[in-house]
Design a protein around this motif. Structure first.
Motif, mmCIF file in Angstrom:
data_model
loop_
_atom_site.group_PDB
_atom_site.id
_atom_site.type_symbol
_atom_site.label_atom_id
_atom_site.label_comp_id
_atom_site.label_asym_id
_atom_site.label_seq_id
_atom_site.Cartn_x
_atom_site.Cartn_y
_atom_site.Cartn_z
ATOM 1 N N ASP A 21 27.887 9.856 18.575
ATOM 2 C CA ASP A 21 28.243 9.207 17.311
ATOM 3 C C ASP A 21 28.823 7.805 17.559
ATOM 4 O O ASP A 21 29.860 7.669 18.215
ATOM 5 C CB ASP A 21 29.292 10.112 16.625
ATOM 6 C CG ASP A 21 29.739 9.580 15.283
ATOM 7 O OD1 ASP A 21 29.283 8.497 14.885
ATOM 8 O OD2 ASP A 21 30.554 10.266 14.642
ATOM 9 N N PRO A 22 28.176 6.750 17.032
ATOM 10 C CA PRO A 22 28.707 5.403 17.260
ATOM 11 C C PRO A 22 30.106 5.194 16.674
ATOM 12 O O PRO A 22 30.882 4.381 17.179
ATOM 13 C CB PRO A 22 27.684 4.482 16.585
ATOM 14 C CG PRO A 22 26.860 5.364 15.714
ATOM 15 C CD PRO A 22 26.915 6.745 16.268
ATOM 16 N N ILE A 23 30.432 5.940 15.611
ATOM 17 C CA ILE A 23 31.772 5.818 15.029
ATOM 18 C C ILE A 23 32.821 6.387 16.007
ATOM 19 O O ILE A 23 33.963 5.927 16.058
ATOM 20 C CB ILE A 23 31.855 6.555 13.663
ATOM 21 C CG1 ILE A 23 30.831 5.976 12.683
ATOM 22 C CG2 ILE A 23 33.260 6.477 13.074
ATOM 23 C CD1 ILE A 23 31.001 4.495 12.392
ATOM 24 N N ARG A 24 32.391 7.368 16.809
ATOM 25 C CA ARG A 24 33.294 7.887 17.860
ATOM 26 C C ARG A 24 33.505 6.817 18.937
ATOM 27 O O ARG A 24 34.584 6.727 19.523
ATOM 28 C CB ARG A 24 32.735 9.165 18.478
ATOM 29 C CG ARG A 24 33.774 9.985 19.251
ATOM 30 C CD ARG A 24 33.175 11.280 19.812
ATOM 31 N NE ARG A 24 32.442 11.991 18.811
ATOM 32 C CZ ARG A 24 31.313 12.670 19.043
ATOM 33 N NH1 ARG A 24 30.801 12.728 20.247
ATOM 34 N NH2 ARG A 24 30.687 13.274 18.065
ATOM 35 N N ALA A 25 32.479 5.991 19.176
ATOM 36 C CA ALA A 25 32.644 4.889 20.140
ATOM 37 C C ALA A 25 33.712 3.923 19.626
ATOM 38 O O ALA A 25 34.590 3.478 20.383
ATOM 39 C CB ALA A 25 31.317 4.168 20.349
ATOM 40 N N TYR A 48 31.356 -0.965 23.037
ATOM 41 C CA TYR A 48 32.593 -1.736 23.257
ATOM 42 C C TYR A 48 32.930 -1.769 24.745
ATOM 43 O O TYR A 48 32.638 -0.815 25.478
ATOM 44 C CB TYR A 48 33.783 -1.075 22.538
ATOM 45 C CG TYR A 48 33.627 -0.985 21.047
ATOM 46 C CD1 TYR A 48 34.208 -1.937 20.212
ATOM 47 C CD2 TYR A 48 32.888 0.052 20.475
ATOM 48 C CE1 TYR A 48 34.054 -1.858 18.829
ATOM 49 C CE2 TYR A 48 32.729 0.134 19.097
ATOM 50 C CZ TYR A 48 33.321 -0.820 18.285
ATOM 51 O OH TYR A 48 33.171 -0.739 16.930
ATOM 52 N N THR A 49 33.610 -2.824 25.141
ATOM 53 C CA THR A 49 34.187 -2.878 26.484
ATOM 54 C C THR A 49 35.655 -3.260 26.365
ATOM 55 O O THR A 49 36.024 -4.094 25.529
ATOM 56 C CB THR A 49 33.435 -3.904 27.364
ATOM 57 O OG1 THR A 49 32.095 -3.438 27.539
ATOM 58 C CG2 THR A 49 34.082 -4.046 28.743
ATOM 59 N N GLY A 50 36.487 -2.623 27.177
ATOM 60 C CA GLY A 50 37.917 -2.923 27.189
ATOM 61 C C GLY A 50 38.523 -2.411 28.488
ATOM 62 O O GLY A 50 37.799 -2.206 29.478
ATOM 63 N N VAL A 59 32.209 1.860 26.263
ATOM 64 C CA VAL A 59 31.868 3.063 25.499
ATOM 65 C C VAL A 59 30.712 2.698 24.589
ATOM 66 O O VAL A 59 30.749 1.669 23.910
ATOM 67 C CB VAL A 59 33.103 3.621 24.742
ATOM 68 C CG1 VAL A 59 33.799 2.567 23.904
ATOM 69 C CG2 VAL A 59 32.716 4.805 23.853
ATOM 70 N N GLN A 60 29.665 3.534 24.637
ATOM 71 C CA GLN A 60 28.433 3.209 23.904
ATOM 72 C C GLN A 60 27.927 4.440 23.153
ATOM 73 O O GLN A 60 27.737 5.500 23.772
ATOM 74 C CB GLN A 60 27.360 2.745 24.909
ATOM 75 C CG GLN A 60 25.955 2.591 24.357
ATOM 76 C CD GLN A 60 25.844 1.430 23.388
ATOM 77 O OE1 GLN A 60 26.186 0.296 23.720
ATOM 78 N NE2 GLN A 60 25.380 1.688 22.167
ATOM 79 N N GLY A 61 27.703 4.315 21.851
ATOM 80 C CA GLY A 61 27.040 5.391 21.111
ATOM 81 C C GLY A 61 25.619 5.559 21.610
ATOM 82 O O GLY A 61 24.964 4.586 21.990
ATOM 83 N N THR A 62 25.137 6.809 21.626
ATOM 84 C CA THR A 62 23.772 7.055 22.123
ATOM 85 C C THR A 62 22.867 7.676 21.072
ATOM 86 O O THR A 62 21.683 7.903 21.339
ATOM 87 C CB THR A 62 23.779 8.002 23.343
ATOM 88 O OG1 THR A 62 24.349 9.256 22.950
ATOM 89 C CG2 THR A 62 24.535 7.405 24.502
#
Ligand SMILES: O=P(O)(O)O[C@H]1O[C@H](CO)[C@@H](O)[C@H]1O
Ligand SMILES: O=c1cc[nH]c(=O)[nH]1
Length: 238
Positions: A21-25, A48-50, A59-62
């Motif tokens: 889920d991209p919202i979880r990303a 996102y990267t941090g 972290v990337q939604g798949t």
């Protein structure tokens, strides 16, 4: 930029968390990462990267299912040089003893998808987790006194499965839970010599019909995500 990820090559860290889920990303970036920035919005599949505890992590939604995971895993490995991939997903339990909100470490992933049958010209490949990641995740879970299950999961091509006998067959062979991406992630990681592990939260029980509500999933997600991040940042130190 690759076909489905609008990032420049240096935007993505070597270690990455992969929620369906991209919202979880976005939740992971907002809640757990420092100085996080969004590097991808193509098709709404947020990435996102941090920094986590001073270490650079992405972290990337798949998306849902093998074809979608296949696209993102391919591009992350081949175009962005990602080396350590940890899926943070949900799954539906098919064993009586497996409880809602428990965490499953997927040692291996069976599948009813034809993707590997075709890829291996009819031979049955066994997609497995990276041993060091699995061991690290298990050891950390014990230190954190978390309730985890380790075993085989079933990566299904469909979410809705009406054939109870088929599910019972998988349960008889001790599969713990159903989800939809891990077999492809493990297969591609093996093919391209990178490391992968799936960490899954039990969101529902397929046999009893029990489900968790979104809000109550948050605390278990927190445990799962912190475990995944701790494995990710020690990835190079095996
Ligand atoms: O919660 P995620 O990571 O999306 O994983 C599970 O949830 C989706 C189905 O609802 C499928 O993608 C399945 O694998
Ligand atoms: O694929 C999935 C994910 C969560 N729950 C299920 O029953 N199946």
């Amino acid at each position: 930029m690759s076909v489905h990820i609008g990032a420049s090559p240096s935007d993505i860290a070597e270690s990455i968390l992969l929620p369906g889920d991209p919202i979880r990303a976005k939740f992971i970036a907002d809640t757990f990462l420092e100085e996080a920035y969004c590097y991808n919005g193509v098709r709404g599949m947020l990435g996102y990267t941090g920094f986590y505890k001073g270490n650079r992590v992405s972290v990337q939604g798949t998306g849902m299912g093998i074809p979608s995971m296949s696209i993102y895993a391919h591009e992350l490995i081949q175009e962005y040089g990602v080396k350590n991939m940890i899926r943070v997903g949900t799954c539906g339990a098919i064993q009586k003893g497996v409880q809602l909100r428990e965490i499953v470490l997927a040692m291996s992933a069976s599948t009813n998808s034809a993707v590997n049958q075709r890829r291996f010209k009819g031979i049955d490949f066994a997609p497995t987790a990276n041993f060091h990641f699995l061991k690290r995740a298990y050891d950390l879970s014990q230190e954190k006194k978390m309730s985890v299950r380790v075993g085989n999961v079933m990566t299904t091509d469909t979410f809705y499965i009406n054939d109870r006998e088929e599910i019972q067959l998988w349960a008889d062979y001790q599969m713990l839970a159903l989800e939809m991406e891990t077999a492809e992630l493990y297969t591609l990681a093996t093919r391209y010599h990178v490391n992968a592990l799936s960490i899954l939260t039990v969101s529902n029980h397929v046999l009893t019909g029990e489900v968790t509500m979104a809000e109550e999933r948050e605390s278990t997600f927190t445990e799962m995500i912190e475990l995944a991040l701790d494995v990710a940042i020690t990835a190079g130190r095996q």
